[in-house]
Motif scaffolding. Structure first.
Motif, mmCIF file in Angstrom:
data_model
loop_
_atom_site.group_PDB
_atom_site.id
_atom_site.type_symbol
_atom_site.label_atom_id
_atom_site.label_comp_id
_atom_site.label_asym_id
_atom_site.label_seq_id
_atom_site.Cartn_x
_atom_site.Cartn_y
_atom_site.Cartn_z
ATOM 1 N N MET A 78 0.862 -1.174 0.000
ATOM 2 C CA MET A 78 0.000 0.000 0.000
ATOM 3 C C MET A 78 0.894 1.218 0.000
ATOM 4 O O MET A 78 1.720 1.391 0.905
ATOM 5 N N GLY A 79 0.775 2.037 -1.046
ATOM 6 C CA GLY A 79 1.679 3.148 -1.231
ATOM 7 C C GLY A 79 1.007 4.506 -1.238
ATOM 8 O O GLY A 79 -0.203 4.620 -1.081
ATOM 9 N N HIS A 80 1.828 5.533 -1.427
ATOM 10 C CA HIS A 80 1.407 6.935 -1.485
ATOM 11 C C HIS A 80 0.812 7.389 -0.164
ATOM 12 O O HIS A 80 -0.137 8.175 -0.131
ATOM 13 N N LEU A 81 1.370 6.889 0.932
ATOM 14 C CA LEU A 81 0.882 7.217 2.266
ATOM 15 C C LEU A 81 1.529 8.502 2.776
ATOM 16 O O LEU A 81 2.555 8.930 2.265
ATOM 17 N N GLN A 82 0.912 9.103 3.792
ATOM 18 C CA GLN A 82 1.432 10.362 4.342
ATOM 19 C C GLN A 82 2.628 10.118 5.248
ATOM 20 O O GLN A 82 2.604 9.232 6.105
ATOM 21 N N LYS A 83 3.632 10.927 5.048
ATOM 22 C CA LYS A 83 4.821 10.889 5.898
ATOM 23 C C LYS A 83 4.415 11.132 7.347
ATOM 24 O O LYS A 83 3.628 12.031 7.638
ATOM 25 N N GLY A 84 4.961 10.296 8.243
ATOM 26 C CA GLY A 84 4.693 10.455 9.663
ATOM 27 C C GLY A 84 3.379 9.878 10.145
ATOM 28 O O GLY A 84 3.039 10.029 11.315
ATOM 29 N N SER A 85 2.634 9.205 9.274
ATOM 30 C CA SER A 85 1.320 8.683 9.680
ATOM 31 C C SER A 85 1.325 7.181 9.977
ATOM 32 O O SER A 85 0.280 6.625 10.325
ATOM 33 N N MET A 86 2.474 6.534 9.880
ATOM 34 C CA MET A 86 2.540 5.083 10.080
ATOM 35 C C MET A 86 2.151 4.702 11.507
ATOM 36 O O MET A 86 2.634 5.295 12.470
ATOM 37 N N LEU A 87 1.297 3.707 11.610
ATOM 38 C CA LEU A 87 0.853 3.213 12.917
ATOM 39 C C LEU A 87 1.451 1.847 13.237
ATOM 40 O O LEU A 87 1.157 1.286 14.299
ATOM 41 N N VAL A 88 2.235 1.307 12.315
ATOM 42 C CA VAL A 88 2.867 -0.001 12.489
ATOM 43 C C VAL A 88 4.352 0.118 12.190
ATOM 44 O O VAL A 88 4.804 1.125 11.642
ATOM 45 N N LYS A 89 5.093 -0.942 12.533
ATOM 46 C CA LYS A 89 6.530 -0.968 12.237
ATOM 47 C C LYS A 89 6.893 -2.338 11.690
ATOM 48 O O LYS A 89 6.119 -3.302 11.823
ATOM 49 N N VAL A 90 8.064 -2.444 11.075
ATOM 50 C CA VAL A 90 8.525 -3.707 10.509
ATOM 51 C C VAL A 90 8.541 -4.760 11.610
ATOM 52 O O VAL A 90 8.999 -4.507 12.729
ATOM 53 N N GLY A 91 7.996 -5.920 11.274
ATOM 54 C CA GLY A 91 7.932 -7.037 12.208
ATOM 55 C C GLY A 91 6.600 -7.163 12.919
ATOM 56 O O GLY A 91 6.297 -8.218 13.491
ATOM 57 N N ASP A 92 5.779 -6.102 12.882
ATOM 58 C CA ASP A 92 4.468 -6.179 13.531
ATOM 59 C C ASP A 92 3.580 -7.199 12.839
ATOM 60 O O ASP A 92 3.562 -7.291 11.602
ATOM 61 N N LYS A 93 2.824 -7.943 13.625
ATOM 62 C CA LYS A 93 1.760 -8.803 13.108
ATOM 63 C C LYS A 93 0.513 -7.941 13.034
ATOM 64 O O LYS A 93 0.166 -7.260 14.007
ATOM 65 N N VAL A 94 -0.147 -7.945 11.879
ATOM 66 C CA VAL A 94 -1.358 -7.144 11.710
ATOM 67 C C VAL A 94 -2.535 -8.044 11.375
ATOM 68 O O VAL A 94 -2.370 -9.152 10.861
ATOM 69 N N ARG A 95 -3.711 -7.545 11.680
ATOM 70 C CA ARG A 95 -4.955 -8.257 11.408
ATOM 71 C C ARG A 95 -5.761 -7.489 10.363
ATOM 72 O O ARG A 95 -5.664 -6.260 10.263
ATOM 73 N N LYS A 96 -6.545 -8.220 9.603
ATOM 74 C CA LYS A 96 -7.425 -7.594 8.622
ATOM 75 C C LYS A 96 -8.276 -6.532 9.320
ATOM 76 O O LYS A 96 -8.843 -6.774 10.378
ATOM 77 N N GLY A 97 -8.307 -5.319 8.740
ATOM 78 C CA GLY A 97 -9.095 -4.222 9.276
ATOM 79 C C GLY A 97 -8.347 -3.333 10.255
ATOM 80 O O GLY A 97 -8.889 -2.322 10.702
ATOM 81 N N GLN A 98 -7.107 -3.684 10.560
ATOM 82 C CA GLN A 98 -6.307 -2.876 11.491
ATOM 83 C C GLN A 98 -5.827 -1.602 10.812
ATOM 84 O O GLN A 98 -5.318 -1.643 9.694
ATOM 85 N N PRO A 99 -5.944 -0.440 11.445
ATOM 86 C CA PRO A 99 -5.422 0.797 10.857
ATOM 87 C C PRO A 99 -3.901 0.728 10.690
ATOM 88 O O PRO A 99 -3.199 0.255 11.573
ATOM 89 N N LEU A 100 -3.413 1.227 9.531
ATOM 90 C CA LEU A 100 -1.985 1.186 9.214
ATOM 91 C C LEU A 100 -1.353 2.564 9.107
ATOM 92 O O LEU A 100 -0.239 2.779 9.562
ATOM 93 N N ALA A 101 -2.041 3.488 8.446
ATOM 94 C CA ALA A 101 -1.479 4.811 8.141
ATOM 95 C C ALA A 101 -2.596 5.678 7.557
ATOM 96 O O ALA A 101 -3.747 5.264 7.507
ATOM 97 N N LYS A 102 -2.204 6.861 7.067
ATOM 98 C CA LYS A 102 -3.148 7.777 6.402
ATOM 99 C C LYS A 102 -2.783 7.892 4.924
ATOM 100 O O LYS A 102 -1.606 7.858 4.556
ATOM 101 N N THR A 103 -3.798 8.056 4.094
ATOM 102 C CA THR A 103 -3.562 8.261 2.675
ATOM 103 C C THR A 103 -2.894 9.602 2.445
ATOM 104 O O THR A 103 -3.117 10.561 3.179
ATOM 105 N N GLY A 104 -2.058 9.640 1.438
ATOM 106 C CA GLY A 104 -1.356 10.868 1.091
ATOM 107 C C GLY A 104 -1.154 10.931 -0.404
ATOM 108 O O GLY A 104 -1.896 10.317 -1.173
ATOM 109 N N ASN A 105 -0.116 11.629 -0.808
ATOM 110 C CA ASN A 105 0.224 11.751 -2.221
ATOM 111 C C ASN A 105 1.750 11.766 -2.351
ATOM 112 O O ASN A 105 2.318 12.584 -3.034
ATOM 113 N N SER A 106 2.382 10.844 -1.630
ATOM 114 C CA SER A 106 3.845 10.725 -1.710
ATOM 115 C C SER A 106 4.203 9.815 -2.870
ATOM 116 O O SER A 106 3.508 8.840 -3.128
ATOM 117 N N GLY A 107 5.253 10.111 -3.551
ATOM 118 C CA GLY A 107 5.701 9.262 -4.657
ATOM 119 C C GLY A 107 5.087 9.605 -5.964
ATOM 120 O O GLY A 107 4.308 10.490 -6.118
#
Length: 88
Positions: free
Chosen positions: A59-88
């Motif tokens: 999932m790309g083009h997300l807003q800088k500084g909006s990440m709610l997860v980090k590498v190695g995290d286990k995530v579940r379907k429907g879990q918030p990840l970040a905010k949409t942006g227009n990067s890239g």
């Protein structure tokens, strides 16, 4: 076409995980671009990569500084990840 990110209904909305999996990559360094500017870098910009079994979801083009997860995290379907942006 509007040249303000805020003019787009999807801008600054929460991105949710489409599946269960593991966060295997994150990039969080690109600023939002001006829509229709033709500016570089022409890539997926800030992103979250989730891997699960034999597939991966990027999932790309997300807003800088909006990440709610980090590498190695286990995530579940429907879990918030970040905010949409227009990067890239």
């Amino acid at each position: 076409m509007p040249t303000q990110n805020e003019a787009y209904a999807i801008f600054n909305q929460t991105v949710y995980s489409p599946c269960d999996g593991t966060v295997s990559d994150i990039e969080d360094k690109w600023p939002n671009e001006t829509p229709w500017s033709g500016g570089a870098p022409y890539n997926v910009g800030n992103h979250v990569l989730i891997t699960s079994d034999n597939f991966a979801v990027l999932m790309g083009h997300l807003q800088k500084g909006s990440m709610l997860v980090k590498v190695g995290d286990k995530v579940r379907k429907g879990q918030p990840l970040a905010k949409t942006g227009n990067s890239g």
